[in-house]
Design a protein around this motif. Structure first.
Motif, PDB file in Angstrom:
ATOM      1  N   LEU A 125      -1.763  -5.098  -3.054  1.00 26.29           N
ATOM      2  CA  LEU A 125      -3.248  -5.464  -2.416  1.00 26.29           C
ATOM      3  C   LEU A 125      -3.850  -4.632  -1.790  1.00 26.29           C
ATOM      4  CD1 LEU A 125      -1.761  -8.994  -1.112  1.00 26.29           C
ATOM      5  CD2 LEU A 125      -3.911  -8.682  -1.973  1.00 26.29           C
ATOM      6  N   GLU A 126      -3.071  -3.584  -1.133  1.00 29.50           N
ATOM      7  CA  GLU A 126      -3.763  -2.557  -0.333  1.00 29.50           C
ATOM      8  C   GLU A 126      -4.446  -1.812  -1.336  1.00 29.50           C
ATOM      9  OE1 GLU A 126      -0.948  -3.048   3.504  1.00 29.50           O
ATOM     10  OE2 GLU A 126      -1.047  -1.158   2.286  1.00 29.50           O
ATOM     11  N   GLU A 127      -3.614  -1.388  -2.397  1.00 29.52           N
ATOM     12  CA  GLU A 127      -4.317  -0.403  -3.383  1.00 29.52           C
ATOM     13  C   GLU A 127      -5.744  -1.037  -4.108  1.00 29.52           C
ATOM     14  OE1 GLU A 127      -3.549   2.767  -4.345  1.00 29.52           O
ATOM     15  OE2 GLU A 127      -2.275   2.809  -2.493  1.00 29.52           O
ATOM     16  N   GLU A 128      -5.153  -2.186  -4.702  1.00 33.37           N
ATOM     17  CA  GLU A 128      -6.462  -2.834  -5.190  1.00 33.37           C
ATOM     18  C   GLU A 128      -7.717  -2.971  -4.151  1.00 33.37           C
ATOM     19  OE1 GLU A 128      -6.790  -3.920  -8.427  1.00 33.37           O
ATOM     20  OE2 GLU A 128      -4.876  -2.900  -8.612  1.00 33.37           O
ATOM     21  N   GLY A 129      -7.237  -3.348  -3.141  1.00 34.13           N
ATOM     22  CA  GLY A 129      -8.499  -3.390  -2.066  1.00 34.13           C
ATOM     23  C   GLY A 129      -9.172  -1.914  -1.911  1.00 34.13           C
ATOM     24  N   LYS A 130      -8.428  -0.827  -1.940  1.00 28.48           N
ATOM     25  CA  LYS A 130      -9.182   0.367  -1.744  1.00 28.48           C
ATOM     26  C   LYS A 130      -9.886   0.748  -2.893  1.00 28.48           C
ATOM     27  CE  LYS A 130      -5.265   2.409   0.887  1.00 28.48           C
ATOM     28  NZ  LYS A 130      -4.149   3.399   0.838  1.00 28.48           N
ATOM     29  N   LYS A 131      -9.632   0.138  -4.044  1.00 25.60           N
ATOM     30  CA  LYS A 131     -10.445   0.545  -5.183  1.00 25.60           C
ATOM     31  C   LYS A 131     -11.849  -0.185  -5.096  1.00 25.60           C
ATOM     32  CE  LYS A 131      -6.738   0.560  -8.412  1.00 25.60           C
ATOM     33  NZ  LYS A 131      -5.948  -0.298  -9.665  1.00 25.60           N
ATOM     34  N   SER A 132     -11.871  -1.048  -4.098  1.00 23.32           N
ATOM     35  CA  SER A 132     -13.306  -1.689  -4.050  1.00 23.32           C
ATOM     36  C   SER A 132     -13.790  -1.610  -2.538  1.00 23.32           C
ATOM     37  CB  SER A 132     -12.915  -3.347  -3.846  1.00 23.32           C
ATOM     38  OG  SER A 132     -12.606  -3.713  -5.273  1.00 23.32           O
ATOM     39  N   GLY A 133     -13.386  -0.781  -1.858  1.00 21.62           N
ATOM     40  CA  GLY A 133     -13.857   0.136  -0.554  1.00 21.62           C
ATOM     41  C   GLY A 133     -13.292  -0.620   0.567  1.00 21.62           C
ATOM     42  N   LEU A 134     -12.014  -1.427   0.367  1.00 23.59           N
ATOM     43  CA  LEU A 134     -11.418  -2.117   1.480  1.00 23.59           C
ATOM     44  C   LEU A 134     -10.372  -1.642   2.082  1.00 23.59           C
ATOM     45  CD1 LEU A 134     -11.558  -5.779  -0.044  1.00 23.59           C
ATOM     46  CD2 LEU A 134     -12.967  -5.365   1.662  1.00 23.59           C
ATOM     47  N   ASP A 135     -10.679  -1.192   3.564  1.00 23.68           N
ATOM     48  CA  ASP A 135      -9.525  -0.626   4.340  1.00 23.68           C
ATOM     49  C   ASP A 135      -8.707  -1.675   4.800  1.00 23.68           C
ATOM     50  OD1 ASP A 135      -7.833   1.150   5.800  1.00 23.68           O
ATOM     51  OD2 ASP A 135      -9.445   1.176   7.265  1.00 23.68           O
ATOM     52  N   LEU A 136      -7.787  -2.137   3.681  1.00 28.04           N
ATOM     53  CA  LEU A 136      -6.960  -3.269   3.930  1.00 28.04           C
ATOM     54  C   LEU A 136      -5.370  -2.938   4.228  1.00 28.04           C
ATOM     55  CD1 LEU A 136      -6.673  -6.458   3.516  1.00 28.04           C
ATOM     56  CD2 LEU A 136      -6.360  -5.953   1.054  1.00 28.04           C
ATOM     57  N   ASP A 137      -5.119  -3.287   5.295  1.00 27.55           N
ATOM     58  CA  ASP A 137      -3.659  -3.413   6.066  1.00 27.55           C
ATOM     59  C   ASP A 137      -3.087  -4.701   5.920  1.00 27.55           C
ATOM     60  OD1 ASP A 137      -1.315  -2.978   7.359  1.00 27.55           O
ATOM     61  OD2 ASP A 137      -2.225  -2.028   9.252  1.00 27.55           O
ATOM     62  N   MET A 138      -2.399  -4.928   4.996  1.00 31.47           N
ATOM     63  CA  MET A 138      -1.838  -6.280   5.068  1.00 31.47           C
ATOM     64  C   MET A 138      -0.683  -6.755   6.075  1.00 31.47           C
ATOM     65  SD  MET A 138      -3.226  -7.949   2.931  1.00 31.47           S
ATOM     66  CE  MET A 138      -2.363  -9.481   2.914  1.00 31.47           C
ATOM     67  N   ARG A 139      -0.289  -5.715   6.836  1.00 36.21           N
ATOM     68  CA  ARG A 139       0.630  -5.739   8.150  1.00 36.21           C
ATOM     69  C   ARG A 139      -0.207  -6.251   9.245  1.00 36.21           C
ATOM     70  NH1 ARG A 139       2.215  -3.102   3.252  1.00 36.21           N
ATOM     71  NH2 ARG A 139       4.563  -3.191   3.306  1.00 36.21           N
ATOM     72  N   LYS A 140      -1.615  -5.931   9.104  1.00 39.53           N
ATOM     73  CA  LYS A 140      -2.385  -6.368  10.406  1.00 39.53           C
ATOM     74  C   LYS A 140      -2.574  -7.807  10.737  1.00 39.53           C
ATOM     75  CE  LYS A 140      -6.750  -4.897  12.412  1.00 39.53           C
ATOM     76  NZ  LYS A 140      -8.002  -4.266  12.377  1.00 39.53           N
ATOM     77  N   GLN A 141      -2.695  -8.546   9.642  1.00 41.35           N
ATOM     78  CA  GLN A 141      -2.813 -10.150  10.246  1.00 41.35           C
ATOM     79  C   GLN A 141      -1.515 -10.802  10.008  1.00 41.35           C
ATOM     80  OE1 GLN A 141      -3.225 -12.564  11.654  1.00 41.35           O
ATOM     81  NE2 GLN A 141      -5.494 -13.225  10.925  1.00 41.35           N
ATOM     82  N   GLU A 142      -0.804 -11.057  11.067  1.00 37.78           N
ATOM     83  CA  GLU A 142       0.630 -11.346  11.147  1.00 37.78           C
ATOM     84  C   GLU A 142       0.629 -13.005  10.960  1.00 37.78           C
ATOM     85  OE1 GLU A 142       2.309  -9.905  14.828  1.00 37.78           O
ATOM     86  OE2 GLU A 142       2.280  -7.766  13.849  1.00 37.78           O
ATOM     87  N   ILE A 143      -0.427 -13.937  11.231  1.00 40.95           N
ATOM     88  CA  ILE A 143      -0.344 -15.267  11.190  1.00 40.95           C
ATOM     89  C   ILE A 143      -1.107 -15.633  10.186  1.00 40.95           C
ATOM     90  CG2 ILE A 143      -0.750 -17.086  12.476  1.00 40.95           C
ATOM     91  CD1 ILE A 143       1.246 -15.369  13.773  1.00 40.95           C
TER      92      ILE A 143
END
Length: 221
Positions: free
Chosen positions: A77-95
């Motif tokens: 998910l993080e890799e796919e997000g980066k392709k679209s300009g998203l600085d995505l960290d899937m560990r950030k939202q724990e809930i």
């Protein structure tokens, strides 16, 4: 040739692939000729209508659902997000929070033709900022930032009758074949699911505007 496109879009702010998909979709919308007449309606979908009020641990939920740690999926998910300009960290939202109230807000946004920006803002708040997207105060603040009356939204997102309406609409969508999100229906004829690559949306729009018959897009993403 046609100058109109009708799109029905099913998504859930609790779905990380929806953030990626809606981002790519939104970028494709920005590339559309401004003269295109777009009729876009967001519909409710609930990944889990039984998520408890205070939410539940996202890692635990996915571990139980898939029988293994979600890290590999999160990395993808993080890799796919980066392709679209998203600085995505899937560990950030724990809930994982319940999204009925968020879906009420998305439904209300139809009145001002702001469903797309509200749905995208909710997904971004959830996964990029780890906000509680079920909190009425947060939803009221977000709505106010997009031009809505804060007090009105604060009251509406807590109404049990509207929550019931959202749950019924989501259940009906599942019964009608929407089993995963994001899910797109174009011109009431062509369906596409998943966070498709940017070029797929461009190709679909071009085909629809050409007026020629369009084959079903690949839904393997």
């Amino acid at each position: 040739m046609s100058n109109k496109i009708k799109i029905d879009l099913f998504s859930d702010p609790a779905c990380p692939w929806c953030l990626v998909g809606l981002t790519r979709f939104d970028q494709a919308l920005q590339r559309l000729d401004p003269n295109v007449e777009l009729e876009l309606t967001h519909h409710a979908y609930l990944l889990d209508p039984n998520t408890p009020e205070g939410g539940e641990n996202a890692r635990d939920v996915l571990q139980m659902k898939y029988g293994q740690a979600p890290d590999e999926m999160w990395d993808r998910l993080e890799e796919e997000g980066k392709k679209s300009g998203l600085d995505l960290d899937m560990r950030k939202q724990e809930i994982r929070y319940p999204t009925q109230r968020a879906q009420i807000l998305i439904a209300i946004a139809k009145e001002q033709d702001k469903q797309q920006e509200i749905a995208l803002a909710l997904s971004r708040a959830n996964y990029l900022k780890a906000e509680n997207i079920s909190d009425p105060d947060f939803l009221a603040d977000l709505a106010e930032a997009h031009g809505f009356d804060r007090e009105e939204i604060f009251a509406l997102v807590q109404r049990e009758d509207l929550k019931g309406h959202i749950e019924k609409a989501a259940a009906d969508a599942s019964k009608q074949g929407v089993q995963g999100v994001p899910f797109f229906i174009f011109n009431e004829q062509y369906a596409m699911s998943g966070a498709q690559p940017d070029e797929v949306f461009d190709q679909v729009f071009a085909q629809l505007l050409s007026g020629e018959p369009m084959p079903q897009p690949d839904q393997s993403a």
